[in-house]
Design a protein around this motif. Structure first.
Motif, short mmCIF file in Angstrom:
data_model
loop_
_atom_site.label_atom_id
_atom_site.label_comp_id
_atom_site.label_asym_id
_atom_site.label_seq_id
_atom_site.Cartn_x
_atom_site.Cartn_y
_atom_site.Cartn_z
N PHE A 128 -34.98 83.15 -18.17
CA PHE A 128 -35.89 83.73 -19.34
C PHE A 128 -37.13 83.72 -18.50
N ASN A 129 -37.83 85.00 -18.32
CA ASN A 129 -39.21 85.14 -17.72
C ASN A 129 -40.16 85.66 -19.01
N TYR A 130 -40.92 84.58 -19.29
CA TYR A 130 -41.95 85.06 -20.60
C TYR A 130 -43.05 85.71 -19.89
N VAL A 131 -43.04 87.14 -19.79
CA VAL A 131 -43.81 87.79 -19.03
C VAL A 131 -45.27 87.63 -19.29
N ASN A 132 -45.62 87.85 -20.61
CA ASN A 132 -46.92 87.70 -21.16
C ASN A 132 -47.57 86.30 -20.98
N ASP A 133 -46.72 85.41 -20.77
CA ASP A 133 -47.47 83.98 -20.91
C ASP A 133 -47.18 83.46 -19.31
N ASP A 134 -46.54 84.07 -18.55
CA ASP A 134 -46.49 83.92 -17.00
C ASP A 134 -45.68 82.45 -16.88
N VAL A 135 -44.64 82.32 -17.71
CA VAL A 135 -43.73 81.03 -17.58
C VAL A 135 -42.30 81.37 -17.46
N ALA A 236 -46.71 76.42 -28.56
CA ALA A 236 -46.39 74.86 -28.10
C ALA A 236 -45.51 74.81 -27.00
N GLN A 237 -44.25 75.65 -27.13
CA GLN A 237 -43.12 75.71 -26.43
C GLN A 237 -43.55 76.42 -25.10
N MET A 238 -44.59 77.43 -25.00
CA MET A 238 -44.81 78.11 -23.69
C MET A 238 -45.82 76.84 -23.03
N GLU A 239 -46.65 75.99 -23.79
CA GLU A 239 -47.21 74.91 -23.02
C GLU A 239 -46.45 73.94 -22.48
N ALA A 240 -45.34 73.84 -23.34
CA ALA A 240 -44.52 72.68 -22.78
C ALA A 240 -43.56 73.08 -21.43
N LEU A 241 -43.29 74.67 -21.18
CA LEU A 241 -42.86 74.99 -19.95
C LEU A 241 -44.15 74.82 -18.84
N ARG A 242 -45.08 75.30 -19.08
CA ARG A 242 -46.34 74.87 -18.24
C ARG A 242 -46.26 73.42 -17.67
N ALA A 243 -46.35 72.42 -18.74
CA ALA A 243 -46.44 71.33 -18.48
C ALA A 243 -45.19 70.62 -17.52
N SER A 244 -43.85 71.33 -17.36
CA SER A 244 -42.84 71.03 -16.96
C SER A 244 -42.73 71.58 -15.56
N GLY A 245 -43.95 72.47 -15.27
CA GLY A 245 -44.01 73.07 -13.89
C GLY A 245 -43.46 74.46 -13.92
N ASN A 246 -43.00 75.02 -14.85
CA ASN A 246 -42.06 76.40 -14.78
C ASN A 246 -43.14 77.50 -14.94
N THR A 247 -44.35 77.50 -14.29
CA THR A 247 -45.31 78.45 -14.43
C THR A 247 -44.81 79.56 -13.25
N GLY A 248 -45.45 80.67 -13.71
CA GLY A 248 -45.02 81.93 -12.72
C GLY A 248 -43.50 82.55 -13.16
N ASP A 263 -35.86 101.98 -10.87
CA ASP A 263 -36.34 101.18 -11.97
C ASP A 263 -36.98 100.18 -11.71
N GLN A 264 -37.61 100.36 -10.31
CA GLN A 264 -38.82 99.16 -9.76
C GLN A 264 -39.85 99.09 -10.79
N ASN A 265 -40.26 100.01 -11.48
CA ASN A 265 -41.35 100.07 -12.26
C ASN A 265 -41.42 99.47 -13.66
N LEU A 266 -40.08 99.26 -13.84
CA LEU A 266 -39.71 98.74 -15.07
C LEU A 266 -39.87 97.17 -15.40
N ILE A 267 -40.03 96.73 -14.07
CA ILE A 267 -40.26 95.22 -14.07
C ILE A 267 -41.57 94.86 -13.41
N ARG A 268 -42.22 93.80 -14.06
CA ARG A 268 -43.41 93.28 -13.58
C ARG A 268 -43.22 92.59 -12.27
N GLU A 269 -44.32 92.94 -11.55
CA GLU A 269 -44.28 92.91 -10.14
C GLU A 269 -44.09 91.28 -9.76
N GLY A 270 -44.49 90.21 -10.66
CA GLY A 270 -44.14 88.86 -10.09
C GLY A 270 -42.81 88.66 -10.20
N SER A 271 -41.86 89.47 -10.93
CA SER A 271 -40.52 88.81 -10.83
C SER A 271 -39.46 89.99 -10.24
#
Length: 272
Positions: A128-135, A236-248, A263-271
């Motif tokens: 799962f990529n949380y695109v808005n939260d970058d985790v 809080a869950q998003m912060e927990a993922l960041r604290a676990s190193g699951n950034t990006g 379909d390339q433009n349908l996926i955010r560049e980072g993923s």
């Protein structure tokens, strides 16, 4: 007997007015329920009509004592043949119209979402990529031991109640299908392609999701939990993922097939 069985399979929470479906938790699910119930009403009406005509013929035209003559032999009856050709075609067209209309609405992602989750299916788990939260969260295959507590080891997906969440779906290997029964809709995940749909959940709770496409030996192990929560718990869950190193965001470097160029433009560049 069928009705009783349906109640058992749905946990006795379903009702006839909802077509014995699992109670929905999203705004769009009501549209699916109406289509489902309407289709069943039409099917039952046709069944009653056909069976009624069948039994009427059996009773009225049954062999009677003393009647040894053959009935009038007819090769065709144009009005009846036209009727049973035109009526089924009309029914199929009506069903097709309402199905296509509702499908177009349910798969419409033109409205800006509040959150975007890039869901990646893989044998036999989920990323799962949380695109808005970058985790992100990288799931591992479930271990179904039959003991209590197994659900706690499944990958967890979080979305916010009352907010529009768009699911962007891709696959790392074979065809999977993203399905949460309470959504009343599912969508395939095809290697090299991007599919998407959006939902707005109407109630909080924890529900079970799964793959709905036979994808190999451990298809039945491809499970996840989806939590519909308030905004503060989601943060809080998003912060927990960041604290676990699951950034990006996780990329498609492990995909067996690259995304099609269209379909390339349908996926955010980072993923990608």
């Amino acid at each position: 007997m069928i009705v009783v069985g349906a109640f058992v399979l749905t946990g006795c929470r379903a009702s006839l007015s909802d077509g014995l479906l699992i109670p929905p938790i999203t705004e769009g699910a009501e549209r699916v329920t109406r289509l489902w119930v309407g289709t069943w009403i039409a099917a039952i009406a046709v069944g009653v009509l056909v069976l009624g005509l069948l039994f009427w013929c059996l009773i009225v035209y049954r062999h009677k004592d003393g009647d040894d003559e053959l009935p009038e032999q007819l090769r065709y009856n144009v009005p009846i043949e036209v009727l049973y050709t035109v009526v089924p075609i009309f029914m199929v067209l009506v069903l097709f119209f309402y199905t296509a209309r509702d499908e177009e609405i349910l798969l419409d992602t033109s409205s800006p979402p509040d959150n975007v989750v890039h869901v990646i299916g893989k044998r036999w788990s989920w990323d799962f990529n949380y695109v808005n939260d970058d985790v992100h969260l990288a799931g591992t295959q479930a271990r179904l031991t039959g003991q209590d507590g197994v659900e706690a080891t499944l990958p967890d997906l979080y979305i916010v109640v009352g907010e529009r969440t768009e699911f962007v779906l891709t696959s790392r290997d074979v065809i999977h299908s993203f399905w949460v029964p309470q959504f009343h809709q599912k969508l395939d995940m095809i290697p090299g392609r991007v599919n998407s749909f959006a939902v707005t959940p109407t109630q909080t709770g924890t529900f079970q999701g799964k793959c709905a496409e036979l994808c190999g030996d451990y298809h039945s192990y491809m499970l996840f939990n989806i939590h519909v929560v308030e905004q503060d718990e989601y943060d809080a869950q998003m912060e927990a993922l960041r604290a676990s190193g699951n950034t990006g965001l996780m990329t498609d470097e492990h995909n067996m097939e690259k995304l099609m160029e269209r379909d390339q433009n349908l996926i955010r560049e980072g993923s990608r």
